[in-house]
Every structure is written in C-alpha cells, then in structure tokens.
Design a protein around this motif. Structure first.
Motif, PDB file in Angstrom:
ATOM      1  N   TRP A 185      79.310  33.513 -71.935  1.00  0.00           N
ATOM      2  CA  TRP A 185      78.129  34.006 -71.021  1.00  0.00           C
ATOM      3  C   TRP A 185      77.427  33.498 -69.664  1.00  0.00           C
ATOM      4  O   TRP A 185      76.333  34.266 -68.972  1.00  0.00           O
ATOM      5  N   GLU A 186      77.623  32.660 -69.390  1.00  0.00           N
ATOM      6  CA  GLU A 186      77.860  32.176 -67.961  1.00  0.00           C
ATOM      7  C   GLU A 186      78.466  32.904 -67.267  1.00  0.00           C
ATOM      8  O   GLU A 186      77.590  33.740 -66.454  1.00  0.00           O
ATOM      9  N   MET A 187      79.357  34.250 -67.456  1.00  0.00           N
ATOM     10  CA  MET A 187      80.139  35.022 -66.148  1.00  0.00           C
ATOM     11  C   MET A 187      78.795  36.721 -66.598  1.00  0.00           C
ATOM     12  O   MET A 187      78.761  37.414 -65.335  1.00  0.00           O
ATOM     13  N   ALA A 188      78.066  36.433 -67.844  1.00  0.00           N
ATOM     14  CA  ALA A 188      77.163  37.853 -67.858  1.00  0.00           C
ATOM     15  C   ALA A 188      75.320  37.216 -67.437  1.00  0.00           C
ATOM     16  O   ALA A 188      74.405  37.502 -67.711  1.00  0.00           O
ATOM     17  N   GLY A 189      75.864  35.957 -66.319  1.00  0.00           N
ATOM     18  CA  GLY A 189      74.275  35.760 -66.120  1.00  0.00           C
ATOM     19  C   GLY A 189      73.004  34.410 -66.612  1.00  0.00           C
ATOM     20  O   GLY A 189      72.328  33.950 -66.555  1.00  0.00           O
ATOM     21  N   ILE A 190      73.877  33.508 -68.197  1.00  0.00           N
ATOM     22  CA  ILE A 190      72.812  32.660 -68.296  1.00  0.00           C
ATOM     23  C   ILE A 190      73.939  31.160 -68.543  1.00  0.00           C
ATOM     24  O   ILE A 190      75.444  30.836 -68.676  1.00  0.00           O
ATOM     25  N   LEU A 228      71.145  39.137 -61.931  1.00  0.00           N
ATOM     26  CA  LEU A 228      70.873  38.083 -62.632  1.00  0.00           C
ATOM     27  C   LEU A 228      70.626  37.015 -62.144  1.00  0.00           C
ATOM     28  O   LEU A 228      70.647  36.908 -60.889  1.00  0.00           O
ATOM     29  N   SER A 229      70.123  36.014 -62.995  1.00  0.00           N
ATOM     30  CA  SER A 229      69.453  34.608 -62.635  1.00  0.00           C
ATOM     31  C   SER A 229      69.844  34.012 -61.659  1.00  0.00           C
ATOM     32  O   SER A 229      69.629  33.760 -61.245  1.00  0.00           O
ATOM     33  N   LEU A 277      74.013  40.259 -68.158  1.00  0.00           N
ATOM     34  CA  LEU A 277      74.395  41.819 -66.809  1.00  0.00           C
ATOM     35  C   LEU A 277      74.650  42.780 -68.870  1.00  0.00           C
ATOM     36  O   LEU A 277      74.343  44.024 -68.146  1.00  0.00           O
ATOM     37  N   LEU A 278      74.810  42.566 -69.553  1.00  0.00           N
ATOM     38  CA  LEU A 278      75.389  43.438 -70.552  1.00  0.00           C
ATOM     39  C   LEU A 278      73.887  44.243 -71.349  1.00  0.00           C
ATOM     40  O   LEU A 278      73.910  45.852 -71.165  1.00  0.00           O
ATOM     41  N   VAL A 279      73.055  43.674 -71.650  1.00  0.00           N
ATOM     42  CA  VAL A 279      72.130  44.294 -71.658  1.00  0.00           C
ATOM     43  C   VAL A 279      70.810  45.377 -70.268  1.00  0.00           C
ATOM     44  O   VAL A 279      70.994  46.143 -70.900  1.00  0.00           O
ATOM     45  N   TYR A 280      71.048  44.575 -69.592  1.00  0.00           N
ATOM     46  CA  TYR A 280      71.344  45.370 -68.335  1.00  0.00           C
ATOM     47  C   TYR A 280      71.912  46.652 -68.445  1.00  0.00           C
ATOM     48  O   TYR A 280      71.606  46.831 -67.676  1.00  0.00           O
ATOM     49  N   GLY A 329      79.833  38.396 -62.702  1.00  0.00           N
ATOM     50  CA  GLY A 329      78.922  39.480 -63.241  1.00  0.00           C
ATOM     51  C   GLY A 329      78.041  39.528 -62.544  1.00  0.00           C
ATOM     52  O   GLY A 329      77.662  40.716 -62.123  1.00  0.00           O
ATOM     53  N   ALA A 330      78.250  39.653 -61.539  1.00  0.00           N
ATOM     54  CA  ALA A 330      76.458  39.849 -60.098  1.00  0.00           C
ATOM     55  C   ALA A 330      77.102  40.332 -59.486  1.00  0.00           C
ATOM     56  O   ALA A 330      76.738  41.469 -59.306  1.00  0.00           O
ATOM     57  N   THR A 331      78.586  40.668 -59.478  1.00  0.00           N
ATOM     58  CA  THR A 331      79.041  41.777 -58.556  1.00  0.00           C
ATOM     59  C   THR A 331      79.547  43.123 -59.355  1.00  0.00           C
ATOM     60  O   THR A 331      79.281  44.150 -59.078  1.00  0.00           O
ATOM     61  N   ILE A 332      79.226  43.017 -60.937  1.00  0.00           N
ATOM     62  CA  ILE A 332      78.981  43.956 -61.646  1.00  0.00           C
ATOM     63  C   ILE A 332      77.913  44.466 -61.492  1.00  0.00           C
ATOM     64  O   ILE A 332      77.540  45.904 -61.812  1.00  0.00           O
ATOM     65  N   ALA A 333      76.558  43.848 -62.059  1.00  0.00           N
ATOM     66  CA  ALA A 333      75.302  43.726 -61.808  1.00  0.00           C
ATOM     67  C   ALA A 333      75.249  44.878 -60.889  1.00  0.00           C
ATOM     68  O   ALA A 333      73.835  46.137 -60.976  1.00  0.00           O
ATOM     69  N   ASP A 334      75.532  44.642 -59.521  1.00  0.00           N
ATOM     70  CA  ASP A 334      75.711  45.219 -57.589  1.00  0.00           C
ATOM     71  C   ASP A 334      75.976  46.101 -57.673  1.00  0.00           C
ATOM     72  O   ASP A 334      75.416  47.109 -57.331  1.00  0.00           O
ATOM     73  N   ASN A 335      76.758  46.250 -58.291  1.00  0.00           N
ATOM     74  CA  ASN A 335      78.036  47.284 -58.260  1.00  0.00           C
ATOM     75  C   ASN A 335      77.114  48.639 -59.081  1.00  0.00           C
ATOM     76  O   ASN A 335      77.632  50.369 -58.718  1.00  0.00           O
ATOM     77  N   PHE A 336      76.649  48.234 -59.938  1.00  0.00           N
ATOM     78  CA  PHE A 336      75.463  49.676 -60.389  1.00  0.00           C
ATOM     79  C   PHE A 336      74.247  49.733 -60.773  1.00  0.00           C
ATOM     80  O   PHE A 336      73.464  50.898 -61.352  1.00  0.00           O
TER      81      PHE A 336
END
Length: 390
Positions: free
Chosen positions: A88-93, A379-380, A222-225, A367-374
């Motif tokens: 969960w932390e990887m995904a921003g929680i 992420l919070s 991240l996954l939901v976003y 996860g923040a890296t993946i979010a930024d890429n797409f």
C-alpha cells in the motif's frame, strides 16, 4: 514518457535492518546480505548489472561493479513490516496505525463468532505457527474431525488451513469470506488467508490454491489513479488479492515465481502500454518463512535468469522497476517478516548513465515515479524519481 511500466516485486527480499528494527524485534536482520554471505556471492549478473551491488551502506556494496541502471534502497514510512503495509505504501498509502496482531491466538469471543457465522462445530490450532509445520502437526486430527486449522503469525493475518479432500477449496474460500466480513473494527486484520493443502507421500503440503482476502485500500492510490485516467493495470500473482481488486483490471494468479515471470512475459507480448504489476511470492512463502537459505539463494539466481528474458523483450519506451515489499531473513530468528530497507532497481534501454538513487524516505517514491510518468494525480506521499532516469 514511458509508454509501459513493468513493475516486479521480489516479495520479502530486504536489504538490511532499518534504524527502528529493534522496535520490531528485528535488529540485525539482513535478508540479502545474509543470503549473499551464505552463498559467497550470489550469481545474479542481471541484477548486479542494474545496480544491486552498487547500493551503498549495504552488505552487498562492491565499488568495483559498474552498473547501468538506477539503484538505491527505500525506507518504510508505515508502521509495519508486512505485505499489506509495504504494498500500500508503494501505491501512496501510509499505514500509521499498525494492523492488530495476536501473539497468543485470537480471543475466545472472536472464535465463537467465527463458529457461529460459518456454521462450523469446531476448529484446531488458534495459535502462532509456521504454516508448513502446523498442517503436519494437526493434519491427521483435521482429517479425522473435519475442523479447519486456524493460525496466525507475527503479521496481521487470520489463516485458515484445510485439506482439499476434507474441505473443498470453494468451501474454504466461503469460510474465509465470512471471516473477512467478520473481522472489522479492533480485529480488522490486514489479511485473511485461505491455505489449502493435500497429502503427498505421507506428508501434508500446501497447494497453489492459496487466496488472500485483504481489507480494501483507500481509493486514493496509484492504481486507481491510473485506471481513472484510462490506463490498463494488470496484476500478476497476488497483486489482485493484496489490493482487494481496487484499481486492478486484468488479474491472474500464479503457481510459482517462474510461473509469475512467464505470465509477465506473456503480458509483455499483448499489453503494450500501462502497468504490468507482478508479485513473486515464493521468496517469502516458500523460502523466507521456512528459513530455507539455500532455497532462497537458488530462487534469487533463478529469478535473475528469467529477468534476462524480460530485459531482452523490453522496448525502448518501457521502464522496468524491481523492488521488495519488506524483509524475511531466512537466517534470522523466528519465521516471520523482518523490518528492513528494500532494494530499488530501475532501468530503461535509453539510459546513458548509472544513477545512484541513495536512500529513499518512503516506498511511495516508487509509486510517485509511476504516477509522474503517466501524468496522473499526484500521490499524497512520495517524491518522483522520473527526472533522474535519463
């Protein structure tokens, strides 16, 4: 932008105790360091090339190695050392309050409610135990009585084991679903786990029909976003279980690490964008918890051979990320997870220089890296590393 991210979790492959490890009883744990020392040196040329032996302040560090990838280690911000908090932390929680654990077994009122709601007339166990040990200690009694075996560990888990010939898999799943619905509030464990087994050559052995029932994560992840932005998210292995399906499109279970890598390669042939998210559980379940150092070392070397196939199949606009979710040092005391840093490796085929990522403050940087890429919602927690991947 990378069109596709292949994200592989090498489950439990920690890289040294975190500063607060003593609070968890894990001071001195070092999954990779101790396995590497046992082996003399692991034969993992692909991970070495990506930077595994270039991560500073670890037992593996070798200044003579010349890596080509981005490498570092990450600290866990969350209060825990299990699969759920790590993933969960990887995904921003961030999990600030630890999930409940039961070092003395589950309270009597919990077990009474479990029997009432499932319609069962009894159970065996209700203690802290190694899964492979307890099924052989109680397997014959289970077969004779038909009562499921209930056990837990230092992690926040309610595990239900049953022989497939006594309690069919679908019935075991039904029982687990009832337990999951029941365990809320102060007893909201991170996971209820179905642990089917069979008898082979006079010994009870677990099958690949395991199923995890996690609590649902927040949709702020991240996954939901990614899915809300129209990107395809594929979960391989127990990813779908860990996130309880939240933010997951396609989901496939696996029988082994090798099977997980084969399915990853298969999706690389058919999914040309979005996220392919794989969890390889054997490091944890087969070798870590069972304290099988030789098996763990062999598993790492076998994974590295499969990794060569992934790298070969990667396209120029792919990003490969490899990291763990917690530790499970097979040389350490007990049979449970260990509070450790995790290794982080990133690579794409257009990289011009190796990148030392240092020590990341949270798993969420991944996860923040993946979010930024797409280009999806930020992420919070976590800081993107994308600008370093040149």
């Amino acid at each position: 932008m990378f069109k596709r991210v292949i994200w592989i979790i090498i489950d439990s492959v920690g890289i040294g105790a975190m500063p607060d490890a003593a609070r968890f009883g894990d001071e001195g744990a070092d999954t990779l360091g101790h396995i590497n020392a046992y082996r003399g040196r692991l034969n993992v040329p692909n991970m070495e090339k990506l930077g595994l032996y270039s991560i500073k302040n670890t037992a593996l560090y070798d200044e003579k190695v010349s890596p080509i990838g981005a490498f570092g280690k990450a600290s866990e911000l969350s209060n825990g050392k299990d699969t759920t908090t790590g993933h969960w932390e990887m995904a921003g929680i961030e999990t600030k309050k630890a999930f409940p654990t039961y070092p003395n077994g589950f309270p009597e009122d919990v077990m009474e409610e479990f029997l009432k709601k499932t319609g069962l007339s009894g159970y065996l166990g209700n203690c802290v135990a190694s899964g492979t040990t307890i099924i052989n200690e109680l397997g014959d009694r289970h077969v004779a009585t038909g009562f499921p075996i209930i056990y837990t560990s230092a992690d926040s888990v309610f595990q239900i084991a049953a022989c497939e010939d006594v309690i069919p898999v679908n019935e075991l799943y039904r029982i687990c679903e009832i337990a999951r619905e029941m365990l809320t509030g102060e007893h909201e464990v991170a996971r209820v786990i179905a642990r089917p087994f069979v008898k082979e050559n006079g010994v009870y052995v677990r099958t690949s029909n395991r199923h995890d029932y996690s609590i649902k994560p927040s949709k702020d992840n991240l996954l939901v976003y990614l899915m809300e932005a129209g990107y395809r998210v594929t979960g391989i292995g127990k990813i779908g279980d860990i996130y309880c399906g939240v933010g997951i499109g396609d989901s496939v279970h696996t029988k082994s690490n090798i099977d997980g890598m084969e399915k990853t390669l298969d999706f690389m042939d058919t999914q040309h964008d979005g996220l392919i998210f794989t969890n390889l559980v054997e490091f944890d379940s087969t070798w870590g918890h069972r304290r099988d150092v030789e098996g763990y070392a062999g598993g790492l070397e076998a994974f590295d051979q499969e990794l060569n196939r992934v790298i070969y199949k990667m396209k120029d606009d792919d990003l490969l990320i490899i990291n763990a979710d917690h530790g499970c040092d097979p040389t350490f005391k007990g049979t449970d997870h260990t509070r450790e840093y995790i290794p982080v490796l990133m690579y794409h085929k257009k990289m011009t220089n190796a990148v030392d990522l240092g020590t990341l403050e949270t798993f969420a940087d991944i996860g923040a890296t993946i979010a930024d890429n797409f280009g999806v919602k930020k992420l919070s927690i976590g800081t993107s590393l994308k600008n370093k991947l040149k």
